[in-house]
Design a protein around this motif. Structure first.
Motif, short mmCIF file in Angstrom:
data_model
loop_
_atom_site.label_atom_id
_atom_site.label_comp_id
_atom_site.label_asym_id
_atom_site.label_seq_id
_atom_site.Cartn_x
_atom_site.Cartn_y
_atom_site.Cartn_z
N VAL A 19 84.61 71.64 -46.29
CA VAL A 19 84.02 72.65 -45.55
C VAL A 19 83.38 72.22 -44.14
N ALA A 20 83.22 70.84 -44.04
CA ALA A 20 82.80 70.20 -42.72
C ALA A 20 83.90 70.23 -41.67
N ARG A 21 85.05 70.31 -42.35
CA ARG A 21 86.17 70.32 -41.10
C ARG A 21 86.66 71.44 -40.72
N THR A 22 86.16 72.63 -41.45
CA THR A 22 86.42 74.08 -41.12
C THR A 22 85.52 74.68 -40.38
N VAL A 23 85.63 75.71 -39.60
CA VAL A 23 84.77 76.43 -38.81
C VAL A 23 84.77 77.98 -39.33
N THR A 83 97.10 77.30 -28.65
CA THR A 83 95.78 76.65 -29.29
C THR A 83 95.21 77.45 -29.99
N SER A 84 95.17 78.97 -29.56
CA SER A 84 94.14 79.85 -30.24
C SER A 84 94.81 80.43 -31.52
N ALA A 85 96.01 80.39 -31.36
CA ALA A 85 96.86 80.58 -32.66
C ALA A 85 96.45 79.52 -33.75
N ARG A 91 91.72 76.97 -38.84
CA ARG A 91 90.16 76.91 -38.83
C ARG A 91 89.42 75.54 -38.72
N ARG A 92 90.09 74.84 -37.75
CA ARG A 92 89.73 73.33 -37.71
C ARG A 92 89.09 73.31 -36.57
N ARG A 144 81.49 79.11 -26.96
CA ARG A 144 80.64 79.47 -27.87
C ARG A 144 80.67 79.12 -29.28
N THR A 145 82.11 78.96 -29.78
CA THR A 145 82.28 78.63 -31.29
C THR A 145 82.03 77.07 -31.09
N ALA A 146 82.38 76.47 -30.26
CA ALA A 146 82.22 74.77 -30.29
C ALA A 146 80.96 74.43 -30.15
N ALA A 147 80.18 75.14 -29.39
CA ALA A 147 78.81 74.76 -29.20
C ALA A 147 78.01 75.16 -30.50
N SER A 148 78.43 76.14 -31.46
CA SER A 148 77.69 76.42 -32.45
C SER A 148 77.75 75.28 -33.82
#
Length: 150
Positions: A19-23, A83-85, A91-92, A144-148
């Motif tokens: 779970v910690a490795r996935t977003v 990279t987006s794909a 979801r890493r 925004r996702t990385a900062a969360s």
């Protein structure tokens, strides 16, 4: 403690590591997917002298003024699409951070591509502008996702 308690604790720890490795992207996944689609549309529309973004990417539009747009086409495909794909499917967190940093680079490069076309006195195609707007949207979402991450 029994053997089964140790096994259960190890299984719980493994689930925690996974779970910690996935977003969890939530609604941002839809925004990124739509922005990637818009970026792909921008790549098939005219960028300069009637050449599409894909033509610029593969080098069919040559000349001094086409180097920065070619770099933007390459970084937009690499960070905006690929990279987006990867980030959306795996979801890493790693791909989220790569998307954020690469998206920033591609966005700045897109601004430079538009500026270089305007300063050389040649036309800026609608596809280049659409691709830049989509790339900025993608970069913002990945930041925004990385900062969360806490």
């Amino acid at each position: 403690m029994t053997e089964s308690d140790d096994e259960m604790r190890e299984e719980i720890d493994e689930v925690g590591r996974r779970v910690a490795r996935t977003v969890e992207l939530g609604g941002r996944a839809v925004v990124v997917a739509v922005a990637v689609f818009v970026l792909l549309i921008g790549l098939i529309l005219p960028w300069m002298n009637g050449a599409s973004g894909l033509d610029v990417l593969i080098g069919q539009e040559s000349g001094k003024a086409s180097m920065v747009p070619r770099l933007f086409a390459a970084t937009a495909v690499l960070f905006g699409v690929l990279t987006s794909a990867l980030a959306l499917t795996t979801r890493r967190w790693f791909f989220t951070w790569v998307g954020a940093a690469g998206g920033w680079f591609a966005s700045v490069d897109g601004v430079l591509a538009i500026w270089s076309r305007q300063s050389s006195g040649t036309d800026v195609g609608i596809g280049l502008v659409i691709a830049e707007i989509a790339m900025v949207a993608i970069a913002i979402q990945w930041f925004r996702t990385a900062a969360s991450r806490t």
